[in-house]
Scaffold this motif. Structure first.
Motif, PDB file in Angstrom:
ATOM      1  N   GLN A  29       0.714  -1.280  -0.009  1.00 23.86           N
ATOM      2  CA  GLN A  29       0.069  -0.142  -0.156  1.00 23.86           C
ATOM      3  C   GLN A  29       0.826   1.272   0.020  1.00 23.86           C
ATOM      4  O   GLN A  29       1.688   1.275   0.737  1.00 23.86           O
ATOM      5  CB  GLN A  29      -0.868  -0.068   1.233  1.00 23.86           C
ATOM      6  N   GLU A  31       2.843   2.206  -2.313  1.00 23.04           N
ATOM      7  CA  GLU A  31       3.922   2.286  -3.445  1.00 23.04           C
ATOM      8  C   GLU A  31       3.365   2.757  -4.883  1.00 23.04           C
ATOM      9  O   GLU A  31       2.480   2.904  -5.117  1.00 23.04           O
ATOM     10  CB  GLU A  31       4.415   0.768  -3.687  1.00 23.04           C
ATOM     11  N   LEU A 171      -6.262   1.674  -5.798  1.00 24.98           N
ATOM     12  CA  LEU A 171      -5.132   1.176  -6.692  1.00 24.98           C
ATOM     13  C   LEU A 171      -5.544   1.599  -7.725  1.00 24.98           C
ATOM     14  O   LEU A 171      -6.575   1.470  -8.728  1.00 24.98           O
ATOM     15  CB  LEU A 171      -5.487  -0.222  -6.469  1.00 24.98           C
ATOM     16  N   ASN A 197      -0.428   9.909  -5.480  1.00 22.68           N
ATOM     17  CA  ASN A 197       0.249   8.969  -4.865  1.00 22.68           C
ATOM     18  C   ASN A 197       0.266   9.446  -3.414  1.00 22.68           C
ATOM     19  O   ASN A 197       0.005   9.053  -2.368  1.00 22.68           O
ATOM     20  CB  ASN A 197       1.621   8.466  -5.114  1.00 22.68           C
ATOM     21  N   THR A 202      -2.308   4.026  -4.341  1.00 23.21           N
ATOM     22  CA  THR A 202      -1.118   3.067  -4.726  1.00 23.21           C
ATOM     23  C   THR A 202      -1.088   2.864  -6.139  1.00 23.21           C
ATOM     24  O   THR A 202      -2.263   2.978  -7.058  1.00 23.21           O
ATOM     25  CB  THR A 202      -1.262   1.550  -4.146  1.00 23.21           C
TER      26      THR A 202
END
Length: 263
Positions: A29, A31, A171, A197, A202
């Motif tokens: 999570q 990244e 995501l 981000n 993510t």
């Protein structure tokens, strides 16, 4: 840091073409991960199996600990997963602004509010404000009232990101966001993705532009022949033996020009 995305022993074939062969990797999570590899290694297929556009033959895909392999695309999207496409197609009879607003699911329950005109107006206003904010962030405000299909290839990529961001996903999967984007917009796009981000989203990014990858990503996963051959920092790509062999078919014997190998 918790795991946002997990692929375990994933296989996918199309007829006699085995595209993914026991693929394994995790994304934590928060990244920004670059998904790299030579053409035909299965990168876009990975995005398709994660988002339910095609099923896995074997193995598991998990999002935030929940198995999503076997779910339909709309069910996975409901788990706060969004994606863009390598070659986005846009409607000819809708403006850029209308396309972004249509990407919001906030109005999908509109029938339940028909007897409350004030609520409908507020919902539409909130959606419009969100759309305008994203268009401004992605430098599309000047073309907001043009037909979406009339945009350049790079602008369509940016519009695809705006649509994906309308629901503030957990995501976000991007398929070659830099391809076709004007070089002058490069640094702005890097800044925008880092800002996205920073909102807790993510990112997994398929990209061939290694300068973009080094500026944007904190980690790289490299595929070859449907398998993970490297999981490393962007700075380690150039001298990673498996990466060099995947792209060039030989071991490093000098300076490795990654960008030239994959552009």
């Amino acid at each position: 840091m918790s795991t946002m995305l997990r692929l375990h022993d994933v296989y996918k074939a199309f007829g006699g073409n085995q595209v993914l062969t026991g693929l394994n990797f995790n994304v934590r999570q928060g990244e920004i991960v670059g998904l790299l590899g030579p053409n035909g290694c299965g990168k876009s297929t990975v995005l398709n199996v994660i988002t339910g556009y095609c099923s896995v033959d074997r193995g598991e895909v998990e999002v935030r600990g929940e198995r999503v392999s076997g779910m339909a695309a709309h069910q996975i999207a409901a788990r706060s997963v969004r994606r863009t496409f390598q070659l986005p197609s846009m409607p000819a009879r809708m403006t850029v602004e209308e396309v972004v607003m249509a990407a919001s699911t906030a109005s999908h329950g509109l029938l339940s509010t028909l007897w409350r005109p004030a609520a409908v107006r507020r919902l539409e206003q909130d959606t419009r404000e969100r759309a305008h904010h994203l268009l401004d962030e992605l430098l599309l405000t000047k073309v907001a009232h043009l037909p979406a299909a009339s945009l350049s290839g790079g602008q369509k990529k940016l519009l695809g990101i705006a649509c994906a961001m309308m629901e503030q996903p957990a995501l976000l999967l991007l398929d070659e966001p830099m391809a076709g984007v004007h070089p002058n917009l490069r640094s702005e796009l890097v800044t925008t993705l880092k800002r996205i981000n920073g909102q807790g989203i993510t990112l997994v990014i398929i990209e061939h532009d290694m300068h973009f990858i080094s500026e944007t990503c904190s980690r790289c996963i490299v595929l070859d022949k449907g398998r993970t051959v490297a999981d490393c920092l962007p700075s380690e790509l150039e001298n990673h033996e498996s990466v060099v062999e995947a792209y060039l078919g030989k071991k490093p014997g000098g300076q490795f020009q990654v960008a030239g190998a994959v552009a």
